[in-house]
Design an enzyme around this catalytic site. Structure first.
Site, mmCIF file in Angstrom:
data_model
loop_
_atom_site.group_PDB
_atom_site.id
_atom_site.type_symbol
_atom_site.label_atom_id
_atom_site.label_comp_id
_atom_site.label_asym_id
_atom_site.label_seq_id
_atom_site.Cartn_x
_atom_site.Cartn_y
_atom_site.Cartn_z
ATOM 1 C CG LEU A 109 8.518 2.284 4.514
ATOM 2 C CD1 LEU A 109 8.318 1.087 3.606
ATOM 3 C CD2 LEU A 109 7.201 2.955 4.808
ATOM 4 C CD GLU A 111 10.555 1.735 10.124
ATOM 5 O OE1 GLU A 111 10.418 2.711 9.375
ATOM 6 O OE2 GLU A 111 10.434 0.555 9.740
ATOM 7 C CG HIS A 114 0.815 -20.867 2.727
ATOM 8 N ND1 HIS A 114 -0.238 -21.597 3.238
ATOM 9 C CD2 HIS A 114 1.326 -20.177 3.775
ATOM 10 C CE1 HIS A 114 -0.357 -21.359 4.541
ATOM 11 N NE2 HIS A 114 0.584 -20.498 4.897
ATOM 12 C CE LYS A 118 3.367 3.122 3.094
ATOM 13 N NZ LYS A 118 3.786 3.383 4.478
ATOM 14 N NE ARG A 172 -5.692 -19.406 4.594
ATOM 15 C CZ ARG A 172 -4.742 -20.224 5.040
ATOM 16 N NH1 ARG A 172 -4.719 -21.475 4.653
ATOM 17 N NH2 ARG A 172 -3.808 -19.779 5.881
ATOM 18 C CE1 TYR A 218 1.283 -0.399 4.309
ATOM 19 C CE2 TYR A 218 0.369 1.813 4.334
ATOM 20 C CZ TYR A 218 1.158 0.843 4.905
ATOM 21 O OH TYR A 218 1.840 1.115 6.072
#
Lengths: 292, 292
Positions: free
Chosen positions: B205, B180, B102, B147, B100, B33
């Site tokens: 990040l 962070e 993996h 991210k 579903r 995102y």
């Protein structure tokens, strides 16, 4: 027959089963799940699975959305509506729907989704020939004991394994010790016939099949050590195998380029595999007798 | 006015905006995102945000679902339809919808969701008084440079901070060094006026605001060191602050129980905060001039 999913109190056609885009499961991986095997229409080890689900929820402070009894009834209904005889039931719970913000919502409302589907029997050759495991660094977070949907590293490891022609990835910590598989627990049998699997801690998920196999091994009078083992020890082991809800007990006959022992599934592994299948059969018979 | 979300090619009322329960974002945190600030109707640092989005997708081998130009147009449309002047635009992309399992789906189709909303201006006292940070162990996975929506540890850290009366959690690695914040980058100013922030690596990040502030600091001729710093160094620092898309540059005046320096926002922090607000203003003016 069309598949049916359970979504927050409603039984809906699978194709239309949806959650809000601000479900915290979708935006933050802020949720947990369980997968149970369904065997001859019965949920295997339902009690331990629900115990673990409740533990995962507690650890994350997500509220249990219904009584355990109600949950159990809904699971049965989802299995029934999908006419699943042998397969799985999947249950996911998340912290709710709320405008995107990291802290817990002021009024969290646990969301519940369930699906159930048949699964094809494992190819017989998996049990006869065993499977290959690929070792990879364990880069996951430090609370793998919580069965959260934060599974991206597991996905990446499983994909890497499959691309290397392996069935599973065995994850290795900074000390060179195997933690577990990307969706299974890892086991070896040492040259002096001791059964070894890593002890439960924050580093691994305490598998329900792992727990069942520990019990079965004890019942067989096998020597069992719950301790970490290194990749080197595994490669030099007499036998190796994995356990999980959907893999049951599966022999591992190769780790990376190293063939394990003579390359055939080990006798102890096969005995435990057989005992585990019997354990599943016993439960379904016991449950059938109860409801008769 | 009712809010509108973008979901896989359609603009839909926010309340009805949904993704399938087998979207891999929901079941595996298998997605990425970006959050961009919207300032006077303009997307701040759009280029660097889209660069990072493309990098995250590449690292996870998720396909870019549309051209960058198309993406940019849709982002503008979402902002426009929600009449957002000052707020954020949120973009999430996941590996697709599939039964579903993996490993990556055989035919993955990247899913795209966008929302935009106004946000209230930061309380003035945050800038005037500064905020408190709580240090916590960094228990996240080892690819925090991506991210991803695998944000459960960040959620837990932020919640712990808020319950301790802190605005942010500063995460600390096994060596006692700050990585962070749970959703911000961490900075200090040393007693000899050097600006310090951890260098970009898999451990953090690489914030777009972090990069902008580095540029601004260079433009100001400030001495900058990209290196890790310890909790002890931070507590003894002359100044401390955080940066993020929605926090901008925010003074930190207390870390755990330790008041930083005299407990007031530092002069360098305030200068960078002012320069960053100007940087946002400059962009909106430049864009307005271009489109005039």
């Amino acid at each position: 027959m069309s598949r049916i999913a359970y979504v927050n109190g409603r039984y809906v056609p699978h194709k239309q089963a949806a959650v809000h885009i601000e479900d915290r499961g979708y935006q933050f991986a802020d949720g947990v799940y369980e997968v149970c095997a369904v065997w001859n229409g019965h949920i295997i080890d339902e009690g331990p699975h629900l115990d673990r689900l409740e533990r995962s929820l507690r650890e994350l402070r997500i509220g249990m959305p219904m009584s355990r009894q109600a949950l159990s009834l809904v699971m049965r209904e989802v299995i029934h509506r999908n006419a699943v005889d042998t397969g799985i039931i999947y249950v996911q719970m998340t912290r709710g729907v709320a405008p995107r913000d990291h802290p817990f919502p002021a009024i969290p409302e646990t969301q519940v989704v369930m699906t159930s589907r048949r699964i094809r029997p494992q190819p017989a050759k998996f049990g006869e020939d065993g499977v290959k495991a690929l070792t990879l660094p364990d880069i996951r977070w430090e609370r793998c004991d919580i069965k959260s949907v934060s599974l991206l590293p597991n996905v990446l490891a499983k994909q890497a394994a499959r691309e290397a022609g392996a069935y599973e990835a065995w994850l290795v910590d900074d000390d060179g010790l195997v933690t577990e598989g990307s969706s299974t627990n890892a086991w070896i049998v040492t040259r002096d016939a001791k059964l070894v699997t890593r002890s439960a801690s924050h580093a691994i998920l305490n598998g329900i099949t792992r727990l069942a196999v520990i019990e079965l091994a004890r019942g067989e009078g096998l020597q069992l050590e719950e301790r970490p083992f290194s990749v080197a020890e595994a490669k030099g082991a007499r036998e190796a195998f994995i356990t999980s809800t959907t893999s049951f007990v599966l022999p591992v006959t190769q780790i990376d380029d190293q063939v394990i022992a003579n390359g055939k599934p080990g006798s102890l592994t096969l005995k435990l595999r057989q005992r585990y299948m019997a354990h599943m059969g016993d439960q379904t018979r016991a449950e059938a007798a109860e409801s008769a």
